[in-house]
Design an enzyme around this catalytic site. Structure first.
Site, PDB file in Angstrom:
ATOM      1  N   LYS A  48      55.075  40.284 -17.648  1.00  0.00           N
ATOM      2  CA  LYS A  48      56.213  39.428 -17.321  1.00  0.00           C
ATOM      3  C   LYS A  48      57.488  39.825 -18.076  1.00  0.00           C
ATOM      4  O   LYS A  48      58.556  39.284 -17.822  1.00  0.00           O
ATOM      5  CB  LYS A  48      55.865  37.972 -17.609  1.00  0.00           C
ATOM      6  CG  LYS A  48      54.824  37.411 -16.638  1.00  0.00           C
ATOM      7  CD  LYS A  48      54.460  36.012 -17.006  1.00  0.00           C
ATOM      8  CE  LYS A  48      53.548  35.400 -15.949  1.00  0.00           C
ATOM      9  NZ  LYS A  48      53.039  34.100 -16.392  1.00  0.00           N
ATOM     10  N   ASP A  70      55.945  26.800 -23.063  1.00  0.00           N
ATOM     11  CA  ASP A  70      55.796  27.037 -21.624  1.00  0.00           C
ATOM     12  C   ASP A  70      55.606  28.533 -21.386  1.00  0.00           C
ATOM     13  O   ASP A  70      55.790  29.356 -22.296  1.00  0.00           O
ATOM     14  CB  ASP A  70      57.045  26.530 -20.886  1.00  0.00           C
ATOM     15  CG  ASP A  70      56.757  26.257 -19.412  1.00  0.00           C
ATOM     16  OD1 ASP A  70      55.661  26.619 -18.927  1.00  0.00           O
ATOM     17  OD2 ASP A  70      57.643  25.691 -18.744  1.00  0.00           O
ATOM     18  N   GLY A 126      57.976  29.309 -10.648  1.00  0.00           N
ATOM     19  CA  GLY A 126      56.980  29.837  -9.704  1.00  0.00           C
ATOM     20  C   GLY A 126      56.025  28.767  -9.229  1.00  0.00           C
ATOM     21  O   GLY A 126      55.499  28.821  -8.113  1.00  0.00           O
ATOM     22  N   GLU A 148      61.035  21.180 -16.377  1.00  0.00           N
ATOM     23  CA  GLU A 148      60.930  22.160 -17.468  1.00  0.00           C
ATOM     24  C   GLU A 148      62.289  22.341 -18.139  1.00  0.00           C
ATOM     25  O   GLU A 148      62.391  22.414 -19.359  1.00  0.00           O
ATOM     26  CB  GLU A 148      60.417  23.495 -16.919  1.00  0.00           C
ATOM     27  CG  GLU A 148      58.957  23.410 -16.493  1.00  0.00           C
ATOM     28  CD  GLU A 148      58.442  24.643 -15.761  1.00  0.00           C
ATOM     29  OE1 GLU A 148      57.225  24.763 -15.654  1.00  0.00           O
ATOM     30  OE2 GLU A 148      59.247  25.467 -15.297  1.00  0.00           O
TER      31      GLU A 148
HETATM   32  C1  5RP Z   1      56.174  26.783 -13.550  1.00  0.00           C
HETATM   33  C2  5RP Z   1      56.552  27.997 -14.307  1.00  0.00           C
HETATM   34  C3  5RP Z   1      55.461  28.796 -14.915  1.00  0.00           C
HETATM   35  O1  5RP Z   1      55.675  28.869 -16.280  1.00  0.00           O
HETATM   36  C4  5RP Z   1      55.436  30.181 -14.309  1.00  0.00           C
HETATM   37  O2  5RP Z   1      55.352  30.088 -12.910  1.00  0.00           O
HETATM   38  C5  5RP Z   1      54.256  31.002 -14.840  1.00  0.00           C
HETATM   39  O3  5RP Z   1      53.065  30.495 -14.349  1.00  0.00           O
HETATM   40  P1  5RP Z   1      51.658  31.059 -14.758  1.00  0.00           P
HETATM   41  O4  5RP Z   1      51.387  30.636 -16.164  1.00  0.00           O
HETATM   42  O5  5RP Z   1      50.691  30.422 -13.779  1.00  0.00           O
HETATM   43  O6  5RP Z   1      51.673  32.562 -14.621  1.00  0.00           O
HETATM   44  O7  5RP Z   1      57.693  28.331 -14.452  1.00  0.00           O
HETATM   45  O8  5RP Z   1      57.257  26.226 -12.849  1.00  0.00           O
END
Ligand code: 5RP
Length: 223
Positions: free
Chosen positions: A121, A81, A96, A103
Site C-alpha cells: 500500500k 486505521d 475502500g 474515519e
Molecule cells: C475503510 C478504509 C480501509 O482502511 C481501507 O479500505 C483498507 O482496508 P483493508 O484493511 O481491508 O485493506 O479506508 O474505509
C-alpha cells in the site's frame, strides 16, 4: 493468504502503541478486524473505543470492548486505521470499505494517527493503484461527477449488487480514477468544496503521524 498473515502481524505489533491509553479511535476494514481481535486481549488497558463504522462497532461490541459515541469525548489521544494507499509523507487514500467520512471525523479530533498497512500500500504516486473514493449526497452524484470530469477524473458510482452502495450515513460513493494528485492538500480542499460532497477519501490535511508497514517477516516504522 500471505496478505492476511501480514495484516495479522501488523495488528499484533500495533497493540504496543495502544497499551495504557484511554479512549481510542478505531478504523474500518480487514486489517482493523485483526487489530480488534488483538485488542480483545488487552481490553482491560483501555477505557473504550470510538468506532468509524457500524461494522467496526459491531465487532468491538462482540469482543467485549466498550464502544462510546464520539460526542461523549472531547478529543482522542490515538486513532488507528489502515488505508488503501499511503505515501512516504503519511498522506493516505481511504474509503475502500466506504467508511471515509466517519474515519475523517475521528482523525480530525485525534492527537495521533497511526496507519497500519502492508507494504504493497506504500506508493510513490497516490491514486495509481486504487480509485479515490468520495462520499456524496445521493441527489448530487451526477452533478458532482460532471465537476470531477472537469478536474480531469473518471468518476464511477460505486455499486453493490447492481444498486448504489449505501454508506453508514445513507449516502453514495463516487470512485474517481485518473486525477493527478500532485498537490494533495489543494485537491482535498477543492473536492470538499463541491456542493453535495460529504468527504473525499484523501487524507492530506490530517495525515498519518506514524505508519507501521508490514513487510513479509517484520514491521517497519515509516514515519
Ligand atoms: C475503510 C478504509 C480501509 O482502511 C481501507 O479500505 C483498507 O482496508 P483493508 O484493511 O481491508 O485493506 O479506508 O474505509
Amino acid at each position: 493468504m500471505e496478505t492476511e498473515k501480514i495484516k495479522k502481524m501488523i495488528a499484533n505489533y500495533a497493540i504496543n502503541y495502544i497499551l495504557n491509553n484511554d479512549y481510542i479511535g478505531i478504523g474500518s476494514g480487514s486489517t482493523i478486524n485483526f487489530l480488534i481481535d488483538e485488542l480483545k486481549k488487552i481490553s482491560y488497558s483501555i477505557k473504550g473505543a470510538v468506532a468509524s463504522s457500524r461494522a467496526t462497532a459491531k465487532k468491538l461490541y462482540k469482543n467485549g470492548i466498550n464502544v462510546i459515541e464520539l460526542n461523549q469525548v472531547y478529543h482522542l489521544p490515538l486513532y488507528i486505521d489502515s488505508a488503501d494507499e499511503i505515501n512516504e509523507n503519511g498522506i493516505m487514500i481511504k474509503g475502500g470499505k466506504g467508511a471515509l467520512t466517519r474515519e475523517k471525523i475521528i482523525a480530525s479530533v485525534s492527537e495521533k494517527i497511526i496507519c497500519i498497512a502492508e507494504e504493497s500500500k506504500l506508493v510513490k504516486y497516490l491514486g495509481n493503484t486504487c480509485p479515490l473514493p468520495i462520499e456524496v449526497i445521493p441527489m448530487a452524484s451526477s452533478s458532482i461527477s460532471r465537476k470531477l470530469i472537469k478536474l480531469g477524473g473518471n468518476p464511477n458510482l460505486r455499486l453493490k449488487n447492481g444498486k448504489p452502495f449505501i454508506t453508514d450515513n445513507f449516502c453514495f460513493i463516487v470512485d474517481v480514477t485518473g486525477l493527478k494528485i500532485i498537490n494533495p492538500i489543494y485537491l482535498e480542499k477543492t473536492i470538499n468544496q463541491i456542493p453535495g460532497v460529504v468527504t473525499v477519501g484523501l487524507f492530506a490535511i490530517r495525515k498519518a503521524d506514524i505508519c507501521l508497514l508490514g513487510l513479509r517477516n517484520n514491521v517497519k516504522k515509516l514515519l
